[in-house]
Design a protein around this motif. Structure first.
Motif, mmCIF file in Angstrom:
data_model
loop_
_atom_site.group_PDB
_atom_site.id
_atom_site.type_symbol
_atom_site.label_atom_id
_atom_site.label_comp_id
_atom_site.label_asym_id
_atom_site.label_seq_id
_atom_site.Cartn_x
_atom_site.Cartn_y
_atom_site.Cartn_z
ATOM 1 N N GLY A 79 0.785 -1.227 0.000
ATOM 2 C CA GLY A 79 0.000 0.000 0.000
ATOM 3 C C GLY A 79 0.815 1.273 0.000
ATOM 4 N N THR A 80 2.108 1.174 -0.285
ATOM 5 C CA THR A 80 2.988 2.341 -0.313
ATOM 6 C C THR A 80 3.639 2.449 -1.686
ATOM 7 N N VAL A 81 3.737 3.690 -2.164
ATOM 8 C CA VAL A 81 4.355 3.981 -3.454
ATOM 9 C C VAL A 81 5.740 4.569 -3.197
ATOM 10 N N TYR A 82 6.752 3.967 -3.790
ATOM 11 C CA TYR A 82 8.138 4.408 -3.629
ATOM 12 C C TYR A 82 8.629 4.960 -4.969
ATOM 13 N N ILE A 83 8.981 6.232 -4.989
ATOM 14 C CA ILE A 83 9.409 6.887 -6.227
ATOM 15 C C ILE A 83 10.925 7.070 -6.210
ATOM 16 N N ALA A 84 11.565 6.702 -7.323
ATOM 17 C CA ALA A 84 13.010 6.905 -7.421
ATOM 18 C C ALA A 84 13.333 8.387 -7.349
ATOM 19 N N PRO A 85 14.251 8.804 -6.461
ATOM 20 C CA PRO A 85 14.630 10.219 -6.410
ATOM 21 C C PRO A 85 15.339 10.634 -7.693
ATOM 22 N N PRO A 86 15.377 11.925 -7.985
ATOM 23 C CA PRO A 86 16.096 12.387 -9.171
ATOM 24 C C PRO A 86 17.551 11.923 -9.156
ATOM 25 N N ASP A 87 18.037 11.474 -10.305
ATOM 26 C CA ASP A 87 19.442 11.125 -10.503
ATOM 27 C C ASP A 87 19.893 9.910 -9.700
ATOM 28 N N ARG A 88 18.951 9.034 -9.302
ATOM 29 C CA ARG A 88 19.300 7.789 -8.617
ATOM 30 C C ARG A 88 18.587 6.636 -9.317
ATOM 31 N N HIS A 89 19.322 5.563 -9.575
ATOM 32 C CA HIS A 89 18.674 4.331 -10.009
ATOM 33 C C HIS A 89 18.023 3.676 -8.795
ATOM 34 N N LEU A 90 16.837 3.112 -8.986
ATOM 35 C CA LEU A 90 16.120 2.414 -7.930
ATOM 36 C C LEU A 90 16.089 0.927 -8.257
ATOM 37 N N LEU A 100 19.416 2.462 -3.757
ATOM 38 C CA LEU A 100 19.588 3.605 -4.656
ATOM 39 C C LEU A 100 21.047 3.671 -5.070
ATOM 40 N N THR A 101 21.310 3.847 -6.356
ATOM 41 C CA THR A 101 22.685 3.870 -6.830
ATOM 42 C C THR A 101 22.925 5.049 -7.765
ATOM 43 N N TYR A 102 24.220 5.443 -7.857
ATOM 44 C CA TYR A 102 24.674 6.462 -8.797
ATOM 45 C C TYR A 102 25.329 5.822 -10.013
ATOM 46 N N SER A 103 25.104 4.553 -10.260
ATOM 47 C CA SER A 103 25.778 3.890 -11.369
ATOM 48 C C SER A 103 25.443 4.581 -12.689
ATOM 49 N N GLU A 104 26.138 4.185 -13.737
ATOM 50 C CA GLU A 104 26.074 4.903 -15.012
ATOM 51 C C GLU A 104 24.653 5.046 -15.551
ATOM 52 N N LEU A 105 24.466 6.131 -16.331
ATOM 53 C CA LEU A 105 23.186 6.318 -17.000
ATOM 54 C C LEU A 105 22.918 5.137 -17.932
ATOM 55 N N VAL A 106 21.678 4.772 -18.065
ATOM 56 C CA VAL A 106 21.265 3.714 -18.990
ATOM 57 C C VAL A 106 20.368 4.357 -20.044
ATOM 58 N N HIS A 107 20.803 4.284 -21.311
ATOM 59 C CA HIS A 107 20.075 4.964 -22.396
ATOM 60 C C HIS A 107 19.854 6.439 -22.059
ATOM 61 N N PHE A 108 20.897 7.034 -21.484
ATOM 62 C CA PHE A 108 20.939 8.469 -21.209
ATOM 63 C C PHE A 108 20.065 8.906 -20.027
ATOM 64 N N ALA A 113 14.153 2.919 -15.881
ATOM 65 C CA ALA A 113 13.091 1.922 -15.745
ATOM 66 C C ALA A 113 13.610 0.533 -16.089
ATOM 67 N N ASP A 114 14.511 0.447 -17.065
ATOM 68 C CA ASP A 114 15.062 -0.857 -17.427
ATOM 69 C C ASP A 114 15.732 -1.511 -16.224
ATOM 70 N N LEU A 115 16.535 -0.754 -15.485
ATOM 71 C CA LEU A 115 17.210 -1.325 -14.320
ATOM 72 C C LEU A 115 16.218 -1.717 -13.236
ATOM 73 N N GLY A 137 11.250 8.230 -25.748
ATOM 74 C CA GLY A 137 12.388 7.331 -25.681
ATOM 75 C C GLY A 137 11.975 5.878 -25.569
ATOM 76 N N ARG A 138 12.945 5.034 -25.152
ATOM 77 C CA ARG A 138 12.750 3.580 -25.113
ATOM 78 C C ARG A 138 12.909 2.997 -23.721
ATOM 79 N N ASP A 139 13.067 3.816 -22.711
ATOM 80 C CA ASP A 139 13.305 3.272 -21.380
ATOM 81 C C ASP A 139 12.140 2.375 -20.963
ATOM 82 N N GLY A 140 12.473 1.219 -20.431
ATOM 83 C CA GLY A 140 11.473 0.255 -20.002
ATOM 84 C C GLY A 140 11.301 -0.923 -20.945
#
Length: 212
Positions: A79-90, A100-108, A113-115, A137-140
């Protein structure tokens, strides 16, 4: 004696991806979900990393669910929604623990969403629902392929109802999509799947935890 009925599919998580037009899309989807949704919802919405975001506060006013920005090493709750913060992979692990990670951008993009979808596929297998909403774009697209390959369920917003068609059309192009409802009907598809889970638990079935 009749053989035992097969165990119904149960779901443990919903992962949602959106980009351009996504705040409206998320508000519509989340606003139609009940407060007693028995699974957590993980969201990647592409956000401008240069500014503090108020998306959690905005969406929290539009839904009966609790909405918050995800925190590193936080454990998910139904029942809780968790949103990825800006500039962090979730990412999520098999025990529902978020990372949460600072790893490399994926498809810019970061968050990707892919990760998120790939981590959901690995952690929950057939007990995962992945949903792609409006966006450019194509993310996801790679991520829904991963979810489907592990037996999960893929929902994509009908591009005709999307403010931006890029992400839904890319996901559809994978050929791995189970449902293509208009935006206003996506919550009903998710709720129907969640209701199956609730009925199974109520009949004495085991929650079982995420699939490895």
């Amino acid at each position: 004696m009749q053989p035992a009925a097969p165990v119904p599919d149960v779901f443990e998580v919903v992962a949602v991806a959106s980009s351009a037009g996504g705040v409206h899309g998320l508000a519509t989807l989340l606003g139609a979900l009940d407060a007693d949704l028995p699974v957590p919802v993980l969201v990647v919405q592409h956000l401008d990393p240069r500014h503090r975001t108020v998306i959690a506060e905005v969406l929290d006013r539009r839904t009966a669910l609790d909405v918050k920005l995800a925190e590193d090493h936080e454990r998910t709750e139904p029942g809780t929604v968790y949103i990825a913060p800006p500039d962090r992979h979730l990412l999520v692990g098999p025990d529902g623990l978020l990372t949460l990670t600072y790893s490399e951008l994926v498809h810019f993009v970061r968050p990707s969403a892919d990760l998120l979808f790939e981590s959901v596929a690995g952690a929950y297998g057939a007990r995962a629902i992945a949903c792609v909403l409006t966006g450019t774009g194509r993310d996801g697209a790679m991520g829904v392929d991963a979810v489907k390959s592990r037996g999960g369920t893929v929902i994509v917003q009908d591009p005709a109802t999307a403010e931006f068609r890029g992400m839904p059309e890319a996901a559809l192009g994978t050929g791995t999509v189970d449902f293509v409802p208009p935006l206003e009907e996506i919550a009903a598809v998710i709720s129907g799947s969640a209701e199956t889970k609730r009925q199974w638990q109520g009949s004495g079935g085991s929650n079982g935890g995420p699939a490895a």
